[in-house]
Design a protein around this motif. Structure first.
Motif, mmCIF file in Angstrom:
data_model
loop_
_atom_site.group_PDB
_atom_site.id
_atom_site.type_symbol
_atom_site.label_atom_id
_atom_site.label_comp_id
_atom_site.label_asym_id
_atom_site.label_seq_id
_atom_site.Cartn_x
_atom_site.Cartn_y
_atom_site.Cartn_z
ATOM 1 N N GLU A 107 44.039 16.940 37.586
ATOM 2 C CA GLU A 107 45.050 17.558 38.439
ATOM 3 C C GLU A 107 44.938 19.083 38.416
ATOM 4 N N ALA A 108 44.837 19.652 37.222
ATOM 5 C CA ALA A 108 44.689 21.107 37.114
ATOM 6 C C ALA A 108 43.384 21.564 37.741
ATOM 7 N N ASP A 114 41.817 20.172 40.311
ATOM 8 C CA ASP A 114 41.968 20.162 41.773
ATOM 9 C C ASP A 114 42.767 21.358 42.265
ATOM 10 N N GLN A 115 43.807 21.732 41.523
ATOM 11 C CA GLN A 115 44.604 22.898 41.910
ATOM 12 C C GLN A 115 43.762 24.172 41.865
ATOM 13 N N ALA A 116 42.961 24.294 40.810
ATOM 14 C CA ALA A 116 42.110 25.477 40.685
ATOM 15 C C ALA A 116 41.069 25.527 41.800
ATOM 16 N N ASP A 159 41.339 24.326 44.804
ATOM 17 C CA ASP A 159 42.015 24.742 46.038
ATOM 18 C C ASP A 159 42.192 26.250 46.091
ATOM 19 N N GLU A 160 42.634 26.832 44.976
ATOM 20 C CA GLU A 160 42.861 28.279 44.937
ATOM 21 C C GLU A 160 41.555 29.052 45.100
ATOM 22 N N SER A 213 39.647 25.602 34.996
ATOM 23 C CA SER A 213 40.864 25.275 35.747
ATOM 24 C C SER A 213 42.000 26.254 35.492
ATOM 25 N N ARG A 214 41.878 27.070 34.461
ATOM 26 C CA ARG A 214 42.962 28.016 34.154
ATOM 27 C C ARG A 214 42.439 29.147 33.281
ATOM 28 N N LYS A 259 38.957 30.278 34.645
ATOM 29 C CA LYS A 259 39.274 30.373 36.072
ATOM 30 C C LYS A 259 39.030 31.788 36.582
#
Length: 253
Positions: free
Chosen positions: A42-43, A45-47, A49-50, A16-17, A21
């Protein structure tokens, strides 16, 4: 360079980061179908999407790989959405800094589960399929500190070194099945973890003076090395510990 892994599948932990990532992004760019895992939904899902915006096929599972149930969830999800796991990248967040006296028995137990047990359980989950298919890539992300310990990081220095022993031993056992097992040692790289270390410990703010290339690394530079080790072209590299550190490690071997 065509790495020859388009259509392969991969599990990337801590995706996720940071470094995880970046590795997921690099593998997606090579046409690999990727599953990333992380503890925070949450992190994650953001990853996702990117990564999906870049055009890659990527899936996610929220799981704590310091637990056996978390590792089982990752493997089960990978088998469900990918069908098989050709490439495994083990990676977990670093334990807290501090001197020996600061850390109690629980801190050592947590670090052991976070760094070593997670790697063991995930490897156990993917190896049967890799052996059956006579192909596999296992890459452990550790730290430059396994070769040259970093002051004030005794938990990481100690337990990550055990992962190197695991990697080297396992490489001997599974090489005849077309499976390579390697360790990649990131140096000081521009991630959230390094930023936090710099904010809490003044010595980390001076690290560029110790790096021959004179700068902190970029996550994508590290990811490129991992992608190569995952490739068809790296089939004769196994049991290795490869630094991506700008020359920070001074030892000859």
């Amino acid at each position: 360079m065509d790495l020859g892994i388009s259509g392969r599948t991969a599990v990337v932990c801590g995706g996720s980061r940071g470094l995880g990532k970046a590795v997921a992004q690099e593998l997606c760019g090579e046409g690999v179908r990727v599953l990333i895992c992380a503890r925070g939904a949450e992190a994650l899902d953001q990853a996702l999407d990117e990564l999906r915006r870049s055009g890659g096929e990527v899936h996610g599972v929220a799981a704590d790989i310091s637990t056996r149930s978390g590792c089982e969830a990752v493997i089960a999800t990978a088998q469900q959405v990918l069908g098989q796991v050709d490439i495994l990248v083990t990676n977990s967040g670093g334990p807290p800094p501090g001197l020996f006296e600061v850390h109690d028995a629980e801190a050592w137990d947590v670090t052991y589960r976070q760094l070593l047990v997670s790697a063991v359980e995930l490897m156990r989950g993917v190896l049967p399929g890799m052996k059956q298919r006579q192909w596999g890539r296992i890459i452990a992300i550790t730290s430059q500190a396994v070769k040259q310990p970093v002051d004030n990081l005794i938990l990481s220095n100690s337990v990550r070194a055990s992962v190197v022993g695991l990697v080297r031993s396992l490489a001997n056992e599974v090489g005849r099945f077309g499976i390579t097992v390697n360790n990649v040692m990131p140096g000081y790289t521009r991630t959230d973890r390094l930023e936090k270390l710099i904010a809490t410990d003044a010595q980390f703010g001076k690290v560029t003076a110790e790096i021959p290339v004179g700068r902190i690394g970029r996550p994508e530079e590290f990811a490129a090395a991992v992608a190569f080790l995952a490739s068809e072209r790296a089939a004769y590299i196994t049991g290795a510990s490869i630094p991506v550190d700008g020359g920070w490690i001074r030892s000859l071997l």
